[in-house]
Scaffold this active site. Sequence first.
Site, PDB file in Angstrom:
ATOM      1  CB  CYS A 117       6.634   3.154  27.848  1.00 12.70           C
ATOM      2  SG  CYS A 117       7.663   2.257  26.671  1.00 12.70           S
ATOM      3  CG  HIS A 129       4.489  -4.414   4.056  1.00 11.38           C
ATOM      4  ND1 HIS A 129       5.714  -4.705   3.505  1.00 11.38           N
ATOM      5  CD2 HIS A 129       3.911  -3.530   3.206  1.00 11.38           C
ATOM      6  CE1 HIS A 129       5.880  -4.033   2.364  1.00 11.38           C
ATOM      7  NE2 HIS A 129       4.794  -3.296   2.168  1.00 11.38           N
TER       8      HIS A 129
HETATM    9  O1  LIG Z   1      10.733   2.874  28.430  1.00 14.46           O
HETATM   10  C1  LIG Z   1      10.303   2.091  29.226  1.00 14.46           C
HETATM   11  C2  LIG Z   1      10.282   0.625  28.964  1.00 14.46           C
HETATM   12  O2  LIG Z   1      10.821   0.347  27.705  1.00 14.46           O
HETATM   13  C3  LIG Z   1       9.819   2.577  30.564  1.00 14.46           C
HETATM   14  O3  LIG Z   1       8.998   3.662  30.383  1.00 14.46           O
HETATM   15  C4  LIG Z   1      11.029   2.949  31.396  1.00 14.46           C
HETATM   16  O4  LIG Z   1      11.849   1.817  31.626  1.00 14.46           O
HETATM   17  C5  LIG Z   1      10.629   3.573  32.730  1.00 14.46           C
HETATM   18  O5  LIG Z   1      11.808   3.866  33.433  1.00 14.46           O
HETATM   19  P1  LIG Z   1      11.795   4.635  34.830  1.00 14.46           P
HETATM   20  O6  LIG Z   1      11.006   3.773  35.783  1.00 14.46           O
HETATM   21  O7  LIG Z   1      13.255   4.762  35.210  1.00 14.46           O
HETATM   22  O8  LIG Z   1      11.125   5.954  34.598  1.00 14.46           O
END
Ligand SMILES: O=C(CO)[C@H](O)[C@H](O)COP(=O)(O)O
Length: 158
Positions: A65, A98
């Site tokens: 993400c 671990h």
């Molecule tokens: O990193 C993330 C969650 O931890 C998501 O990918 C992120 O929040 C997406 O953000 P946006 O909708 O502004 O592209």
Amino acid sequence: MKIAVGGDHAGFPLKGYVIEVLNDLGHEVTDCGSFDPNPIDFPDITKVVCEKVRSNEVEKGILVCGTGVGASIAANKIPGIRASVCHDIYSSHQCVEHDDVNVMCIGAQIIGPALVKELVDSFLTAEFSTAVEFRRRVEKLAIMEKEYAKELLEVNKK
Ligand SMILES: O=C(CO)[C@H](O)[C@H](O)COP(=O)(O)O
């Protein structure tokens, strides 16, 4: 090794490279999406990848993400999943050795392709230690999971 890979829209550009790396390393990849850069919520993709891990369809999962954080929070809510953000080499193998981590989470907005390659290799070549203390701690995680699930069931009955 069989690996499921998934990512939200923020992870989409790096997810393609992760798959390339896995193919080059000779792993069998299941691409769980997303398949285009349109917005998709990370919990939705996390569920698809983690279901494949907990059903043993694949041995490990990799989620991408923006930061790796949201995906790891979502993944750790799924029974049987031990997920970790892996942005440095030491954590990438130590989390398996671990903590028997089965889902690696990476942030496309944090790390670049050269590091990803080493992180993925370090994660996938690591093995869970046979030392009793690590086995005991991971068993405690499974017990915690059951204890809190029971508590939730009781709350929902009220
Ligand atoms: O990193 C993330 C969650 O931890 C998501 O990918 C992120 O929040 C997406 O953000 P946006 O909708 O502004 O592209």
